[in-house]
Design a protein around this motif. Structure first.
Motif, PDB file in Angstrom:
ATOM      1  N   MET A  57       0.852  -1.186   0.000  1.00 16.82           N
ATOM      2  CA  MET A  57       0.000   0.000   0.000  1.00 16.82           C
ATOM      3  C   MET A  57       0.892   1.241   0.000  1.00 16.82           C
ATOM      4  O   MET A  57       1.902   1.290   0.718  1.00 16.82           O
ATOM      5  N   PRO A  58       0.545   2.272  -0.777  1.00 15.09           N
ATOM      6  CA  PRO A  58       1.321   3.519  -0.728  1.00 15.09           C
ATOM      7  C   PRO A  58       1.266   4.122   0.673  1.00 15.09           C
ATOM      8  O   PRO A  58       0.255   4.035   1.377  1.00 15.09           O
ATOM      9  N   LEU A  59       2.370   4.747   1.065  1.00 14.36           N
ATOM     10  CA  LEU A  59       2.449   5.341   2.398  1.00 14.36           C
ATOM     11  C   LEU A  59       1.317   6.333   2.639  1.00 14.36           C
ATOM     12  O   LEU A  59       0.735   6.372   3.738  1.00 14.36           O
ATOM     13  N   ALA A  60       0.978   7.143   1.644  1.00 16.80           N
ATOM     14  CA  ALA A  60      -0.082   8.141   1.816  1.00 16.80           C
ATOM     15  C   ALA A  60      -1.419   7.488   2.173  1.00 16.80           C
ATOM     16  O   ALA A  60      -2.189   8.027   2.977  1.00 16.80           O
ATOM     17  N   GLN A  61      -1.696   6.313   1.602  1.00 19.63           N
ATOM     18  CA  GLN A  61      -2.937   5.622   1.919  1.00 19.63           C
ATOM     19  C   GLN A  61      -2.901   5.040   3.328  1.00 19.63           C
ATOM     20  O   GLN A  61      -3.912   5.047   4.046  1.00 19.63           O
ATOM     21  N   ILE A  62      -1.745   4.543   3.725  1.00 20.54           N
ATOM     22  CA  ILE A  62      -1.591   4.040   5.092  1.00 20.54           C
ATOM     23  C   ILE A  62      -1.825   5.177   6.085  1.00 20.54           C
ATOM     24  O   ILE A  62      -2.556   5.028   7.074  1.00 20.54           O
ATOM     25  N   GLN A  63      -1.220   6.317   5.813  1.00 24.55           N
ATOM     26  CA  GLN A  63      -1.372   7.467   6.705  1.00 24.55           C
ATOM     27  C   GLN A  63      -2.815   7.950   6.746  1.00 24.55           C
ATOM     28  O   GLN A  63      -3.330   8.340   7.811  1.00 24.55           O
ATOM     29  N   ALA A  64      -3.496   7.926   5.605  1.00 28.66           N
ATOM     30  CA  ALA A  64      -4.894   8.344   5.567  1.00 28.66           C
ATOM     31  C   ALA A  64      -5.768   7.407   6.404  1.00 28.66           C
ATOM     32  O   ALA A  64      -6.693   7.855   7.107  1.00 28.66           O
ATOM     33  N   GLN A  65      -5.508   6.111   6.320  1.00 30.08           N
ATOM     34  CA  GLN A  65      -6.247   5.144   7.131  1.00 30.08           C
ATOM     35  C   GLN A  65      -6.034   5.416   8.619  1.00 30.08           C
ATOM     36  O   GLN A  65      -6.970   5.366   9.427  1.00 30.08           O
ATOM     37  N   ILE A  66      -4.784   5.680   8.995  1.00 31.41           N
ATOM     38  CA  ILE A  66      -4.474   5.974  10.399  1.00 31.41           C
ATOM     39  C   ILE A  66      -5.216   7.219  10.862  1.00 31.41           C
ATOM     40  O   ILE A  66      -5.853   7.231  11.925  1.00 31.41           O
ATOM     41  N   ASN A  67      -5.146   8.269  10.065  1.00 25.44           N
ATOM     42  CA  ASN A  67      -5.754   9.540  10.477  1.00 25.44           C
ATOM     43  C   ASN A  67      -7.265   9.437  10.657  1.00 25.44           C
ATOM     44  O   ASN A  67      -7.819   9.979  11.623  1.00 25.44           O
ATOM     45  N   VAL A  68      -7.939   8.754   9.763  1.00 25.14           N
ATOM     46  CA  VAL A  68      -9.397   8.686   9.866  1.00 25.14           C
ATOM     47  C   VAL A  68      -9.816   7.907  11.115  1.00 25.14           C
ATOM     48  O   VAL A  68     -10.848   8.201  11.735  1.00 25.14           O
ATOM     49  N   LEU A  69      -9.017   6.937  11.528  1.00 25.24           N
ATOM     50  CA  LEU A  69      -9.329   6.198  12.747  1.00 25.24           C
ATOM     51  C   LEU A  69      -9.065   7.033  13.990  1.00 25.24           C
ATOM     52  O   LEU A  69      -9.869   7.038  14.934  1.00 25.24           O
ATOM     53  N   PHE A  70      -7.959   7.770  14.003  1.00 24.31           N
ATOM     54  CA  PHE A  70      -7.655   8.614  15.153  1.00 24.31           C
ATOM     55  C   PHE A  70      -8.623   9.794  15.263  1.00 24.31           C
ATOM     56  O   PHE A  70      -8.826  10.319  16.361  1.00 24.31           O
ATOM     57  N   ASP A  71      -9.209  10.197  14.148  1.00 21.12           N
ATOM     58  CA  ASP A  71     -10.220  11.251  14.199  1.00 21.12           C
ATOM     59  C   ASP A  71     -11.462  10.803  14.969  1.00 21.12           C
ATOM     60  O   ASP A  71     -12.189  11.627  15.511  1.00 21.12           O
ATOM     61  N   ARG A  72     -11.677   9.504  15.025  1.00 21.87           N
ATOM     62  CA  ARG A  72     -12.907   8.955  15.605  1.00 21.87           C
ATOM     63  C   ARG A  72     -12.692   8.253  16.953  1.00 21.87           C
ATOM     64  O   ARG A  72     -13.535   8.324  17.840  1.00 21.87           O
ATOM     65  N   PHE A  73     -11.548   7.550  17.093  1.00 17.68           N
ATOM     66  CA  PHE A  73     -11.361   6.673  18.243  1.00 17.68           C
ATOM     67  C   PHE A  73     -10.153   7.088  19.091  1.00 17.68           C
ATOM     68  O   PHE A  73      -9.188   7.655  18.573  1.00 17.68           O
ATOM     69  N   THR A  74     -10.228   6.753  20.377  1.00 19.58           N
ATOM     70  CA  THR A  74      -9.082   6.912  21.275  1.00 19.58           C
ATOM     71  C   THR A  74      -8.259   5.637  21.216  1.00 19.58           C
ATOM     72  O   THR A  74      -8.728   4.558  21.614  1.00 19.58           O
ATOM     73  N   ILE A  75      -7.050   5.750  20.727  1.00 14.91           N
ATOM     74  CA  ILE A  75      -6.189   4.577  20.532  1.00 14.91           C
ATOM     75  C   ILE A  75      -4.897   4.781  21.317  1.00 14.91           C
ATOM     76  O   ILE A  75      -4.120   5.687  21.033  1.00 14.91           O
ATOM     77  N   ASP A  76      -4.692   3.916  22.305  1.00 19.73           N
ATOM     78  CA  ASP A  76      -3.502   4.020  23.154  1.00 19.73           C
ATOM     79  C   ASP A  76      -2.485   2.912  22.901  1.00 19.73           C
ATOM     80  O   ASP A  76      -1.355   2.980  23.398  1.00 19.73           O
ATOM     81  N   PHE A  77      -2.890   1.869  22.138  1.00 25.32           N
ATOM     82  CA  PHE A  77      -2.002   0.735  21.885  1.00 25.32           C
ATOM     83  C   PHE A  77      -2.082   0.332  20.415  1.00 25.32           C
ATOM     84  O   PHE A  77      -3.174   0.250  19.846  1.00 25.32           O
ATOM     85  N   VAL A  78      -0.925   0.092  19.825  1.00 22.12           N
ATOM     86  CA  VAL A  78      -0.832  -0.271  18.407  1.00 22.12           C
ATOM     87  C   VAL A  78       0.123  -1.445  18.258  1.00 22.12           C
ATOM     88  O   VAL A  78       1.187  -1.487  18.885  1.00 22.12           O
ATOM     89  N   LYS A  79      -0.274  -2.380  17.422  1.00 15.19           N
ATOM     90  CA  LYS A  79       0.627  -3.469  17.026  1.00 15.19           C
ATOM     91  C   LYS A  79       0.954  -3.297  15.541  1.00 15.19           C
ATOM     92  O   LYS A  79       0.052  -3.083  14.719  1.00 15.19           O
TER      93      LYS A  79
END
Length: 248
Positions: A57-79
């Motif tokens: 996956m292109p990095l920009a798409q990975i970053q977009a996926q991350i951002n849309v999730l953090f816009d909605r959810f509180t995430i304190d742990f990542v694997k």
């Protein structure tokens, strides 16, 4: 909300067989009463025995996926599982820390598939990147690939100057299944295998690292999270005689 489950994000590849990657991680989170969110780093062509292709996956798409999730959810742990290279991982980690400076990141450094498909180039994992991680979980083969000019002892010493290290023992020749947790504070703990009726499973390393992440999200300290994560993984390894384990 009563009995609200913690959100955990897995950033990894999609495995159509469901034994490894995103699907294995989310299955593990669900079994351990966490809610799994996922960001895809690669679409793979594989089953439980053969790895054929990897489409990054292109990095920009990975970053977009991350951002849309953090816009909605509180995430304190990542694997984090497979990524294309260390530069991509650096960009992902920096974004995670930007979105949550206190986030705890568990890296399962998948460097080569069982059919010898390589996921990284020849560059070394930098000390700066290591220092931003909470835990790294290589097996005995993978730890020797992190710094090819260093011995295992030299590599573990370098890693633990920056972060915690769980050295998985499934590939050990001397003590099969014996894991070691080496902390940044200089402590070493041995994790003995408990179950005898186990058989190899596709994606067991993904399951172990995601189980540890889940227990951390549930509030367990690092050592206890590793013990419980190992126990969960051994149950998967003993669930049947095939290569695809059952989560139960």
């Amino acid at each position: 909300m009563k009995n609200k489950r913690p959100y955990i994000l897995t950033i990894a590849g999609f495995d159509p067989s469901g034994g490894a990657g995103l699907m294995a991680d989310v299955k593990t989170f669900e079994q351990l009463r966490c809610y799994g969110l996922s960001v895809c780093t690669a679409n793979t062509v594989q089953n439980d025995t053969d790895f054929v292709q990897c489409h990054w996956m292109p990095l920009a798409q990975i970053q977009a996926q991350i951002n849309v999730l953090f816009d909605r959810f509180t995430i304190d742990f990542v694997k984090i599982g497979i990524v294309q290279n260390w530069l991509t991982l650096q960009a992902i980690v920096d974004l995670l820390l930007k979105r949550n400076p206190n986030i705890k990141i568990v890296l399962d450094p998948v460097l080569k598939s069982s059919s010898a498909f390589e996921f990284h180039g020849s560059e070394d994992l930098s000390d700066d990147l290591l220092s931003k991680l909470f835990l790294i979980t290589p097996n005995y083969d993978e730890v020797q690939q992190l710094y090819e000019d260093l011995s295992i002892e030299e590599t573990t010493a370098r890693v633990t100057k920056q972060t915690n290290l769980l050295l998985k023992g499934g590939h050990r020749q001397d003590k099969k299944g014996y894991d070691q947790l080496l902390t940044q504070e200089g402590k070493v703990f041995g994790l003995q295998p408990k179950l005898k009726n186990i058989s190899p499973k596709h994606g067991s390393g993904c399951v172990l690292s995601s189980a540890i992440t889940a227990y951390l999200a549930l509030g367990y300290p690092l050592l206890k999270a590793c013990y419980r994560g190992k126990k969960y993984t051994e149950q998967l390894l003993s669930s049947n005689s095939g290569l695809l384990g059952y989560h139960k």
